[in-house]
Design an enzyme around this catalytic site. Structure first.
Site: not given
Ligand code: GUN
Length: 299
Positions: A53, A97, A120
């Protein structure tokens, strides 16, 4: 044999739009979109996702900041960091995350992110906007937003008359995915681990979306001939064929056998995964445009 939906290609096109929008924004305002990614603890898979990311954010020309906090971080410390990022005008998107280490409560942390920076789409404001049919003014969870773009490539944007089944009911994926499909006029069933006759429910689906976290759970007999199958699973499984102790990523769908009956299907890797990261960039560039009072790009 089903058409294989190329998520990398679709993601590349989203990333192009993001990169151009970020460049124009920087030329016209002198400001770059800012994305802050927060990770707590040492989980290698989470670190790998977060690194991807952050790297993509840099590639898009963003101001990319990664906060890697130790496993011993307290609830107060984490919420204090979020408060600092909320107040920082150089940060337009905040992603914490998940999952967090067990001693931390994720919901208060997530809800402490201001909705304008909640890339998110997990805040009650953004989730509520989606639930009430406002797809324009909030931020939508990245994986379902990306999956919908892939579905639209097959069926167009109006899903009237189509039956969609989503397996999984999480806040991050299942619920927003079902709401997006409903907004696009599909007839939506949300199935989950407690559903009776999951196979039978799935066989009625013109669009079958699997997000269960169980490798190869969806079998050929579950798929209606000609259906579109979207595999959201990211499961790490042993891969002895690659050498002793090696692993690989695989989906929730038994790809080879389901591809024999489906009309279109996403592979894992290379399907929904690249779209998740692309839509995170899209949400961040949108949040930056809004913060600067400018019209937003569309995806
Ligand atoms: N963990 C796995 N996928 C995601 C996501 O799309 N966002 C976040 N914050 N954590 C994750």
């Amino acid at each position: 044999m089903a058409d294989i939906i190329d998520g990398k290609l679709a993601a590349g096109s989203v990333i192009d739009t993001v990169t151009k929008a970020a460049k124009t924004l920087a030329q016209e305002t002198g400001l770059r979109p800012g994305l802050a990614v927060v990770i707590v603890g040492d989980d290698p898979a989470s670190h790998s996702y977060v690194n991807s990311k952050s790297k993509m954010a840099e590639q898009c020309g963003f101001n990319s900041v990664q906060h890697s906090l130790p496993e011993t971080t307290t609830q107060e410390e984490l919420e204090r960091l979020v408060a600092t990022l909320n107040a920082d005008p150089a940060v337009h998107g905040i992603l914490v995350q998940l999952p967090l280490p067990r001693h931390l409560k994720s919901e208060p942390v997530i809800q402490s992110i201001v909705p304008e920076k909640d890339v998110d789409g997990l805040s009650v404001v953004n989730a509520g906007k989606l639930a009430t049919g406002d797809l324009a003014s909030g931020l939508i969870s990245c994986t379902p937003a990306g999956a919908l773009i892939l579905i639209n490539k097959i069926h167009g944007t109006d899903l009237s008359g189509l039956n969609a089944v989503v397996i999984g009911r999480s806040n991050l994926f299942g619920k927003p995915m079902a709401l997006l499909l409903l907004s696009a006029n599909a007839t939506v069933t949300m199935a989950h681990s407690r559903s009776k006759d999951l196979a039978g429910i799935c066989r009625g689906a013109d669009i079958l979306v699997a997000a269960v976290g169980r490798p190869h759970m969806v079998k050929r007999e579950w798929v209606k001939p000609g259906a579109t199958v979207i595999d959201v699973g990211i499961n790490r499984v042993p891969a002895p064929e690659k050498g002793e102790g090696k692993t690989k990523i695989t989906g929730d769908v038994a790809f080879e056998e389901c591809a024999q009956v489906a009309g279109a299907i996403t592979p894992v890797p290379g399907g929904v995964g690249p779209m998740t990261i692309a839509m995170l960039m899209a949400n961040t560039v949108v949040a930056a445009h809004r913060a600067l009072g400018r019209p937003t790009p569309t995806f």
